[in-house]
Design an enzyme around this catalytic site. Structure first.
Site, PDB file in Angstrom:
ATOM      1  N   THR A 141      19.998 -44.276 -38.714  1.00  0.00           N
ATOM      2  CA  THR A 141      19.209 -44.734 -37.571  1.00  0.00           C
ATOM      3  C   THR A 141      18.035 -43.809 -37.273  1.00  0.00           C
ATOM      4  OG1 THR A 141      19.330 -44.945 -35.152  1.00  0.00           O
ATOM      5  CG2 THR A 141      20.964 -43.540 -36.146  1.00  0.00           C
ATOM      6  N   ASP A 142      17.022 -44.352 -36.642  1.00  0.00           N
ATOM      7  CA  ASP A 142      15.884 -43.504 -36.203  1.00  0.00           C
ATOM      8  C   ASP A 142      16.293 -42.621 -35.021  1.00  0.00           C
ATOM      9  OD1 ASP A 142      16.045 -45.438 -34.187  1.00  0.00           O
ATOM     10  OD2 ASP A 142      13.939 -46.044 -34.311  1.00  0.00           O
ATOM     11  N   GLU A 143      17.474 -42.906 -34.410  1.00  0.00           N
ATOM     12  CA  GLU A 143      17.878 -42.134 -33.226  1.00  0.00           C
ATOM     13  C   GLU A 143      18.175 -40.676 -33.572  1.00  0.00           C
ATOM     14  OE1 GLU A 143      20.444 -44.148 -30.461  1.00  0.00           O
ATOM     15  OE2 GLU A 143      19.807 -46.109 -31.180  1.00  0.00           O
ATOM     16  N   TYR A 166      26.494 -40.542 -30.357  1.00  0.00           N
ATOM     17  CA  TYR A 166      26.273 -41.469 -31.479  1.00  0.00           C
ATOM     18  C   TYR A 166      25.248 -40.903 -32.445  1.00  0.00           C
ATOM     19  CZ  TYR A 166      24.024 -45.260 -34.059  1.00  0.00           C
ATOM     20  OH  TYR A 166      23.457 -46.015 -35.062  1.00  0.00           O
ATOM     21  N   LYS A 170      25.613 -39.561 -36.353  1.00  0.00           N
ATOM     22  CA  LYS A 170      24.855 -40.139 -37.478  1.00  0.00           C
ATOM     23  C   LYS A 170      24.022 -39.048 -38.158  1.00  0.00           C
ATOM     24  CE  LYS A 170      24.597 -43.891 -38.668  1.00  0.00           C
ATOM     25  NZ  LYS A 170      25.422 -44.696 -39.618  1.00  0.00           N
TER      26      LYS A 170
HETATM   27  P1  NAD Z   1      28.459 -52.852 -35.868  1.00  0.00           P
HETATM   28  O1  NAD Z   1      29.052 -52.028 -34.773  1.00  0.00           O
HETATM   29  O2  NAD Z   1      28.054 -54.248 -35.596  1.00  0.00           O
HETATM   30  O3  NAD Z   1      29.464 -52.905 -37.114  1.00  0.00           O
HETATM   31  C1  NAD Z   1      30.163 -51.787 -37.573  1.00  0.00           C
HETATM   32  C2  NAD Z   1      31.230 -52.256 -38.553  1.00  0.00           C
HETATM   33  O4  NAD Z   1      31.913 -51.098 -39.058  1.00  0.00           O
HETATM   34  C3  NAD Z   1      32.282 -53.165 -37.918  1.00  0.00           C
HETATM   35  O5  NAD Z   1      32.549 -54.253 -38.756  1.00  0.00           O
HETATM   36  C4  NAD Z   1      33.495 -52.256 -37.787  1.00  0.00           C
HETATM   37  O6  NAD Z   1      34.733 -52.952 -37.840  1.00  0.00           O
HETATM   38  C5  NAD Z   1      33.314 -51.339 -38.985  1.00  0.00           C
HETATM   39  N1  NAD Z   1      33.990 -50.050 -38.805  1.00  0.00           N
HETATM   40  C6  NAD Z   1      33.934 -49.237 -37.722  1.00  0.00           C
HETATM   41  N2  NAD Z   1      34.720 -48.160 -37.898  1.00  0.00           N
HETATM   42  C7  NAD Z   1      35.265 -48.288 -39.146  1.00  0.00           C
HETATM   43  C8  NAD Z   1      36.150 -47.492 -39.900  1.00  0.00           C
HETATM   44  N3  NAD Z   1      36.659 -46.342 -39.425  1.00  0.00           N
HETATM   45  N4  NAD Z   1      36.500 -47.918 -41.140  1.00  0.00           N
HETATM   46  C9  NAD Z   1      36.022 -49.083 -41.638  1.00  0.00           C
HETATM   47  N5  NAD Z   1      35.187 -49.889 -40.950  1.00  0.00           N
HETATM   48  C10 NAD Z   1      34.811 -49.488 -39.713  1.00  0.00           C
HETATM   49  O7  NAD Z   1      27.255 -51.975 -36.409  1.00  0.00           O
HETATM   50  P2  NAD Z   1      25.834 -52.444 -36.964  1.00  0.00           P
HETATM   51  O8  NAD Z   1      24.928 -52.664 -35.812  1.00  0.00           O
HETATM   52  O9  NAD Z   1      26.040 -53.527 -37.950  1.00  0.00           O
HETATM   53  O10 NAD Z   1      25.363 -51.101 -37.684  1.00  0.00           O
HETATM   54  C11 NAD Z   1      25.627 -50.888 -39.067  1.00  0.00           C
HETATM   55  C12 NAD Z   1      25.068 -49.553 -39.479  1.00  0.00           C
HETATM   56  O11 NAD Z   1      23.666 -49.510 -39.214  1.00  0.00           O
HETATM   57  C13 NAD Z   1      25.655 -48.360 -38.699  1.00  0.00           C
HETATM   58  O12 NAD Z   1      25.843 -47.291 -39.603  1.00  0.00           O
HETATM   59  C14 NAD Z   1      24.589 -48.022 -37.672  1.00  0.00           C
HETATM   60  O13 NAD Z   1      24.612 -46.643 -37.349  1.00  0.00           O
HETATM   61  C15 NAD Z   1      23.329 -48.394 -38.437  1.00  0.00           C
HETATM   62  N6  NAD Z   1      22.199 -48.775 -37.565  1.00  0.00           N
HETATM   63  C16 NAD Z   1      22.318 -49.828 -36.702  1.00  0.00           C
HETATM   64  C17 NAD Z   1      21.231 -50.198 -35.927  1.00  0.00           C
HETATM   65  C18 NAD Z   1      21.298 -51.369 -34.981  1.00  0.00           C
HETATM   66  O14 NAD Z   1      20.310 -51.629 -34.289  1.00  0.00           O
HETATM   67  N7  NAD Z   1      22.386 -52.112 -34.919  1.00  0.00           N
HETATM   68  C19 NAD Z   1      20.033 -49.473 -36.001  1.00  0.00           C
HETATM   69  C20 NAD Z   1      19.955 -48.400 -36.889  1.00  0.00           C
HETATM   70  C21 NAD Z   1      21.041 -48.075 -37.687  1.00  0.00           C
HETATM   71  P1  TYD Z   2      21.027 -50.848 -27.175  1.00  0.00           P
HETATM   72  O1  TYD Z   2      20.955 -52.280 -27.584  1.00  0.00           O
HETATM   73  O2  TYD Z   2      22.324 -50.331 -26.638  1.00  0.00           O
HETATM   74  O3  TYD Z   2      20.538 -49.986 -28.430  1.00  0.00           O
HETATM   75  P2  TYD Z   2      20.169 -48.407 -28.510  1.00  0.00           P
HETATM   76  O4  TYD Z   2      20.779 -47.695 -27.361  1.00  0.00           O
HETATM   77  O5  TYD Z   2      20.794 -48.026 -29.816  1.00  0.00           O
HETATM   78  O6  TYD Z   2      18.672 -48.337 -28.544  1.00  0.00           O
HETATM   79  O7  TYD Z   2      19.917 -50.569 -26.075  1.00  0.00           O
HETATM   80  C1  TYD Z   2      18.557 -50.851 -26.321  1.00  0.00           C
HETATM   81  C2  TYD Z   2      17.779 -50.404 -25.106  1.00  0.00           C
HETATM   82  O8  TYD Z   2      18.129 -51.245 -23.997  1.00  0.00           O
HETATM   83  C3  TYD Z   2      18.090 -48.987 -24.684  1.00  0.00           C
HETATM   84  O9  TYD Z   2      16.905 -48.387 -24.200  1.00  0.00           O
HETATM   85  C4  TYD Z   2      19.089 -49.157 -23.549  1.00  0.00           C
HETATM   86  C5  TYD Z   2      18.670 -50.484 -22.924  1.00  0.00           C
HETATM   87  N1  TYD Z   2      19.758 -51.299 -22.335  1.00  0.00           N
HETATM   88  C6  TYD Z   2      19.630 -51.813 -21.053  1.00  0.00           C
HETATM   89  O10 TYD Z   2      18.613 -51.555 -20.361  1.00  0.00           O
HETATM   90  N2  TYD Z   2      20.627 -52.586 -20.543  1.00  0.00           N
HETATM   91  C7  TYD Z   2      21.761 -52.858 -21.261  1.00  0.00           C
HETATM   92  O11 TYD Z   2      22.663 -53.560 -20.732  1.00  0.00           O
HETATM   93  C8  TYD Z   2      21.882 -52.327 -22.582  1.00  0.00           C
HETATM   94  C9  TYD Z   2      23.118 -52.606 -23.412  1.00  0.00           C
HETATM   95  C10 TYD Z   2      20.843 -51.557 -23.088  1.00  0.00           C
END
Ligand code: NAD
Ligand code: TYD
Length: 360
Positions: A141-143, A166, A170
């Protein structure tokens, strides 16, 4: 120097971790329907609250035995070793993680286990395969870069400065992946992307939460003043970027992936209200914007994320295709059309089904 097709041809048994989550399920669907990948996909997922087998119902039904699901926890090193040898794993795309910042504030221990220890176990399992192992792609992630002020963009050489449990977990996993490349010559690539949105996202994240709350006439919680900025990446664009890196990215390199769509949270919430008012007006015709409620800010809330994706664009020719306006509309429409999926999450029926199918 290997060409794209040569590297792809080398992957016979690709392990995808977290394939039942939001991005992982989109990636598996993308690989099967829209890519040149012809090998086997072994999806390892422990099915936490965020893992929903329904996300891949179509794939599981139609693509067995090319698609195989294994319920397993990446924190269980013994089980991983067994899966690696049973399926002769030669490449990994690693998505599995605890992914929600708010949960990491309440229960950070789960994040340390899955994101750090789980990644370590996978790196070890990959290392133990020796020369037959071709690629470990680590999705991050960019975070990890922390918060920007009103100016500037994250580049691949921006120092790590994570703010939440988180993003710190990461960051640790990125460092481990990079260290396994430097120390053990494990073939690793890493990507750091911005906020994803699209179909199958669990409704705890901003966009699906707001869509579903608005449909039910519930409050739309906006943290702080709503002026925090995120860059938004359409999930299918992200899948294409990952696959591009897996085929032709340079080993040992990190690539930033962005959506070219910086938005303040409040602007997104208003846009969702307006789209819903247009395509699914409330019963009393009241504008959804009335539901917006400013709530207490998230502790440690990063102000702004924005990505410079010049490296992947210039080296690998990838750029995002979807505009935020059209991607958001498609996403809202997807949630409107998924009554059963939404209902099964709201009632917890998907978890009952998992318990019946796999035990606790
Ligand atoms: P998500 O939470 O939707 O899915 C995570 C999946 O991992 C789930 O299916 C869960 O069951 C599985 N999982 C969790 N713990 C596990 C374990 N111990 N063993 C096996 N499986 C396990 O997440 P996502 O949004 O699809 O994110 C996927 C990846 O992308 C993550 O690594 C996250 O850090 C990264 N990422 C996500 C975003 C975003 O905006 N969603 C942005 C940047 C990076
Ligand atoms: P989120 O979807 O949780 O992603 P991330 O924290 O990884 O960026 O949140 C996106 C943005 O929206 C973040 O600045 C927090 C804000 N947010 C709200 O304002 N209200 C909400 O209920 C949630 C879940 C997030």
């Amino acid at each position: 120097m290997k060409t794209d097709n040569q590297r792809n041809a080398e992957f016979k048994n690709l392990l995808v971790t977290g394939g039942c989550g939001f991005i992982g399920s989109n990636f598996i669907r993308f690989l099967i329907n829209n890519s040149n990948f012809s090998g086997r996909i072994i999806n390892v997922d422990s099915l936490t609250y965020a893992g929903n087998p329904e996300n891949l119902e179509d794939i599981a039904g139609n693509f067995s035995p090319r698609y195989i699901f294994q319920k397993a926890d990446i924190c269980n090193a013994g089980k991983l070793e067994a899966i690696f040898s049973q399926y002769d794993i030669d490449a990994i795309c690693h998505f599995a993680a605890e992914s929600h910042v708010d949960r990491s504030i309440k229960t950070p221990g789960d994040f340390i286990q899955t994101n750090i220890v789980g990644t370590f176990n996978l790196l070890e399992a990959a290392k133990s395969r020796g020369d037959q192992f071709k690629l470990f792609h680590h999705v991050s992630t960019d975070e990890v870069y922390g918060s920007l002020g009103s100016e500037g963009l994250f580049r691949e050489d921006t120092p790590y400065r994570p703010s939440s449990p988180y993003s710190a977990s990461k960051a640790a996993s990125d460092h481990l992946a990079r260290a396994y490349h430097k120390t053990f010559a494990l073939p690793v690539t890493i990507s750091n992307c911005s906020n994803n949105y699209g179909s199958y996202q669990f409704p705890e994240k901003l966009i699906p939460l707001i869509v579903l709350n608005a449909l039910e006439g519930k409050q739309l919680p906006v943290y702080g003043d709503g002026k925090n900025v995120r860059d938004w990446l359409y999930v299918v664009d992200h899948c294409e970027a990952i696959w591009t890196i897996m085929q032709s990215g340079r080993i040992g390199e990190t690539y930033n992936i962005g959506g070219n769509a910086e938005m303040e949270n409040i602007a997104i919430v208003r846009l969702i209200c307006d789209i819903l008012d247009e395509i699914r007006p409330a019963a009393d015709n009241a504008p959804r914007r009335h539901l917006i409620t400013f709530v207490k800010d998230r502790p440690g809330h990063d102000l702004r994320y924005a990505i410079d994706f010049t490296k992947i664009k210039n080296e690998l020719g990838w750029s995002p295709r979807e505009s935020f306006q059209s991607g958001l509309r498609k996403t809202v429409e997807w949630y409107l059309n998924q009554n059963q999926w939404v209902e099964n999450i709201k009632t917890g029926a998907y978890q009952t089904w998992i318990k019946e199918q796999y035990g606790s």
